[in-house]
Design a protein around this motif. Structure first.
Motif, PDB file in Angstrom:
ATOM      1  N   HIS A   1       0.827  -1.211   0.000  1.00 47.16           N
ATOM      2  CA  HIS A   1       0.000   0.000   0.000  1.00 47.16           C
ATOM      3  C   HIS A   1       0.857   1.256   0.000  1.00 47.16           C
ATOM      4  N   ASP A   2       1.971   1.197  -0.731  1.00 52.09           N
ATOM      5  CA  ASP A   2       2.887   2.337  -0.835  1.00 52.09           C
ATOM      6  C   ASP A   2       2.531   3.112  -2.103  1.00 52.09           C
ATOM      7  N   LEU A   3       1.573   4.002  -1.969  1.00 50.61           N
ATOM      8  CA  LEU A   3       1.122   4.777  -3.126  1.00 50.61           C
ATOM      9  C   LEU A   3       2.202   5.723  -3.625  1.00 50.61           C
ATOM     10  N   GLN A   4       2.923   6.341  -2.696  1.00 53.78           N
ATOM     11  CA  GLN A   4       3.974   7.266  -3.095  1.00 53.78           C
ATOM     12  C   GLN A   4       5.086   6.556  -3.861  1.00 53.78           C
ATOM     13  N   GLY A   5       5.521   5.394  -3.369  1.00 48.03           N
ATOM     14  CA  GLY A   5       6.547   4.634  -4.059  1.00 48.03           C
ATOM     15  C   GLY A   5       6.088   4.143  -5.433  1.00 48.03           C
ATOM     16  N   LEU A   6       4.813   3.767  -5.507  1.00 47.04           N
ATOM     17  CA  LEU A   6       4.278   3.314  -6.799  1.00 47.04           C
ATOM     18  C   LEU A   6       4.253   4.445  -7.805  1.00 47.04           C
ATOM     19  N   ARG A   7       3.863   5.634  -7.354  1.00 46.74           N
ATOM     20  CA  ARG A   7       3.824   6.782  -8.258  1.00 46.74           C
ATOM     21  C   ARG A   7       5.234   7.191  -8.711  1.00 46.74           C
TER      22      ARG A   7
ATOM     23  N   LEU B   1      -3.453   1.659 -11.083  1.00 45.12           N
ATOM     24  CA  LEU B   1      -4.072   2.406  -9.980  1.00 45.12           C
ATOM     25  C   LEU B   1      -5.362   1.733  -9.505  1.00 45.12           C
ATOM     26  N   LYS B   2      -6.137   1.224 -10.435  1.00 47.51           N
ATOM     27  CA  LYS B   2      -7.360   0.505 -10.052  1.00 47.51           C
ATOM     28  C   LYS B   2      -7.014  -0.788  -9.312  1.00 47.51           C
ATOM     29  N   PHE B   3      -5.965  -1.465  -9.752  1.00 48.31           N
ATOM     30  CA  PHE B   3      -5.525  -2.675  -9.065  1.00 48.31           C
ATOM     31  C   PHE B   3      -5.079  -2.343  -7.640  1.00 48.31           C
ATOM     32  N   TYR B   4      -4.481  -1.187  -7.460  1.00 54.15           N
ATOM     33  CA  TYR B   4      -4.076  -0.738  -6.117  1.00 54.15           C
ATOM     34  C   TYR B   4      -5.306  -0.605  -5.222  1.00 54.15           C
TER      35      TYR B   4
ATOM     36  N   LYS C   1      -6.239   3.624   3.312  1.00 60.34           N
ATOM     37  CA  LYS C   1      -5.432   3.740   2.103  1.00 60.34           C
ATOM     38  C   LYS C   1      -6.301   4.134   0.901  1.00 60.34           C
ATOM     39  N   ILE C   2      -7.544   3.673   0.890  1.00 55.32           N
ATOM     40  CA  ILE C   2      -8.450   4.065  -0.183  1.00 55.32           C
ATOM     41  C   ILE C   2      -8.775   5.554  -0.075  1.00 55.32           C
ATOM     42  N   THR C   3      -9.021   6.027   1.141  1.00 51.24           N
ATOM     43  CA  THR C   3      -9.296   7.447   1.344  1.00 51.24           C
ATOM     44  C   THR C   3      -8.088   8.293   0.981  1.00 51.24           C
ATOM     45  N   GLU C   4      -6.895   7.837   1.381  1.00 51.91           N
ATOM     46  CA  GLU C   4      -5.672   8.556   1.028  1.00 51.91           C
ATOM     47  C   GLU C   4      -5.503   8.626  -0.485  1.00 51.91           C
ATOM     48  N   PHE C   5      -5.853   7.544  -1.175  1.00 46.75           N
ATOM     49  CA  PHE C   5      -5.711   7.509  -2.634  1.00 46.75           C
ATOM     50  C   PHE C   5      -6.542   8.614  -3.283  1.00 46.75           C
ATOM     51  N   PHE C   6      -7.806   8.707  -2.937  1.00 50.13           N
ATOM     52  CA  PHE C   6      -8.671   9.707  -3.568  1.00 50.13           C
ATOM     53  C   PHE C   6      -8.339  11.116  -3.101  1.00 50.13           C
ATOM     54  N   THR C   7      -7.838  11.242  -1.902  1.00 47.86           N
ATOM     55  CA  THR C   7      -7.476  12.569  -1.418  1.00 47.86           C
ATOM     56  C   THR C   7      -6.308  13.137  -2.219  1.00 47.86           C
ATOM     57  N   LYS C   8      -5.326  12.304  -2.498  1.00 54.47           N
ATOM     58  CA  LYS C   8      -4.129  12.773  -3.204  1.00 54.47           C
ATOM     59  C   LYS C   8      -4.332  12.882  -4.716  1.00 54.47           C
ATOM     60  N   LEU C   9      -5.112  11.976  -5.295  1.00 54.11           N
ATOM     61  CA  LEU C   9      -5.184  11.906  -6.752  1.00 54.11           C
ATOM     62  C   LEU C   9      -6.484  12.467  -7.337  1.00 54.11           C
ATOM     63  N   SER C  10      -7.383  12.940  -6.492  1.00 51.69           N
ATOM     64  CA  SER C  10      -8.640  13.486  -7.022  1.00 51.69           C
ATOM     65  C   SER C  10      -8.431  14.641  -7.985  1.00 51.69           C
TER      66      SER C  10
ATOM     67  N   TRP D   1     -12.817   7.610 -14.666  1.00 52.95           N
ATOM     68  CA  TRP D   1     -12.739   7.595 -13.210  1.00 52.95           C
ATOM     69  C   TRP D   1     -13.990   8.178 -12.551  1.00 52.95           C
ATOM     70  N   LYS D   2     -14.983   8.574 -13.317  1.00 49.00           N
ATOM     71  CA  LYS D   2     -16.170   9.193 -12.698  1.00 49.00           C
ATOM     72  C   LYS D   2     -16.919   8.214 -11.809  1.00 49.00           C
ATOM     73  N   GLU D   3     -17.071   6.971 -12.258  1.00 46.19           N
ATOM     74  CA  GLU D   3     -17.762   5.968 -11.452  1.00 46.19           C
ATOM     75  C   GLU D   3     -16.913   5.498 -10.273  1.00 46.19           C
ATOM     76  N   TRP D   4     -15.580   5.615 -10.379  1.00 51.31           N
ATOM     77  CA  TRP D   4     -14.698   5.121  -9.325  1.00 51.31           C
ATOM     78  C   TRP D   4     -14.695   6.036  -8.091  1.00 51.31           C
ATOM     79  N   PHE D   5     -15.219   7.220  -8.200  1.00 53.49           N
ATOM     80  CA  PHE D   5     -15.308   8.063  -6.996  1.00 53.49           C
ATOM     81  C   PHE D   5     -16.391   7.541  -6.048  1.00 53.49           C
ATOM     82  N   PHE D   6     -17.239   6.652  -6.564  1.00 58.80           N
ATOM     83  CA  PHE D   6     -18.249   6.000  -5.725  1.00 58.80           C
ATOM     84  C   PHE D   6     -17.681   4.780  -5.011  1.00 58.80           C
ATOM     85  N   PHE D   7     -16.490   4.360  -5.350  1.00 57.78           N
ATOM     86  CA  PHE D   7     -15.887   3.139  -4.828  1.00 57.78           C
ATOM     87  C   PHE D   7     -15.752   3.156  -3.298  1.00 57.78           C
ATOM     88  N   PRO D   8     -15.295   4.247  -2.649  1.00 50.16           N
ATOM     89  CA  PRO D   8     -15.152   4.220  -1.187  1.00 50.16           C
ATOM     90  C   PRO D   8     -16.480   4.071  -0.453  1.00 50.16           C
TER      91      PRO D   8
END
Length: 332
Positions: free
Chosen positions: A55-61, A91-94, A106-115, A124-131
């Protein structure tokens, strides 16, 4: 791209040879943090999966940005769509891995940083409903990403894409050192084989030329020469073959030198000439003495032959006189 590790070893050996200790430390540090993993695709894929499961989003980016700056940016324009599709799928696989691991933070952090970056993209419009979805694995928009087939297809596509790029990317000159060495060795072996074939063909041509120039009449002689024997014509007109090789088949190595003993002492040639001249002088002197005695006998009126005859007659008279005296002595 396994030869890159060989090139790294060459560079490290050269740095040690030059004594650049600080450069060596920096080089080893860079190798430990190498994001390209010596351009080994399996290592790059393993690194991406490790960052996703940690769950290292920063390292993945950062890893994807490195690949984009060093590889994807140099591709032709029509590959941009494929690169973007792979990035969005990763990113979706993450998000799928974070959900299955119950990492809602980690899901909340993902949308907070990449929104701000993802909001402008239609997929990605439907993926904002994912959380906020209770069962996203059953939702029509997210269900396909939970399937193992989709995840395996993503990894295989990424593997093939990176492999193609690594094979087609321009290589530095030093990276071709090993391949050029193998190529030179292969060419040398092929040249040696071709030289051997050429020599064999030339020998066959020489043999054919010899047979043509010799003519058909020498067929039996060629057969006997090839068998290593000798042939002779007998009195009844037949040809007799012997196992003894002919003199034409003998080589210089078959000839044995004569056993001539060496001289007992070394004689000077001038000494031999002097002895020959002395013997010739003695013979001439003897002939001169004989002529002188002959001339002396002729001058004195005598003859050597007549002298010998008169001497013989005198000896006979003496013998006869002695015999007569003996007989008179007996009668008296």
């Amino acid at each position: 791209m396994a030869h890159i590790q060989y090139v790294d070893g060459l560079i490290r050996e050269y740095i040690l040879f030059r004594g650049f200790s600080n450069t060596l430390k920096a080089f080893d540090g860079e190798l430990k943090g190498d994001k390209d993993k010596s351009f080994r695709v399996d290592k790059v894929i393993d690194q991406i999966l490790l960052l996703i499961h940690n769950h290292d989003l920063q390292g993945l980016r950062e890893l994807w940005a490195h690949l984009n700056n060093h590889l994807f940016r140099n591709l032709e324009h029509h590959f941009a769509t494929a690169v973007n599709k792979l990035e969005q799928s990763i990113l979706k696989f993450y998000l799928i891995v974070a959900y299955t691991s119950n990492k809602t933070d980690k899901i909340t952090e993902f949308f907070t940083k990449l929104s701000p970056e993802l909001i402008s993209q239609s997929e990605w419009k439907e993926w904002f409903f994912f959380p906020f979805c209770k069962n996203p694995e059953e939702h029509a928009a997210f269900a396909v990403c939970f399937s193992k087939q989709w995840q395996d297809t993503l990894l295989i596509s990424l593997h093939n894409f990176l492999s193609t790029i690594y094979q087609c990317m321009p290589q530095p000159i030093i990276a071709n050192a090993e391949s050029e060495g193998c190529l030179i060795k292969k060419l040398q072996e092929e040249n040696a084989l071709l030289r051997s074939k050429l020599s064999t063909i030339q020998q066959q041509q020489l043999q054919q030329q010899y047979l043509q120039t010799a003519g058909p009449g020498s067929h039996h002689s060629r057969l006997s020469a090839s068998s290593g024997g000798d042939q002779r014509l007998t009195a009844d007109g037949r040809i007799r073959y012997s196992s003894r090789p002919s003199s034409s088949m003998l080589s210089l190595n078959d000839l044995q030198p004569f056993g001539i003993p060496p001289p007992t002492h070394i004689v000077d040639d001038f000494y031999i000439i002097a002895q020959e001249s002395n013997s010739i002088g003695n013979a001439a002197e003897g002939q001169a003495r004989g002529l002188k005695s002959l001339i002396r006998n002729i001058g004195s009126g005598g003859s050597p032959v007549l002298g010998r005859r008169e001497a013989a007659l005198e000896r006979n008279k003496k013998r006869s006189g002695s015999v007569g005296s003996r007989s008179n002595w007996i009668h008296s």
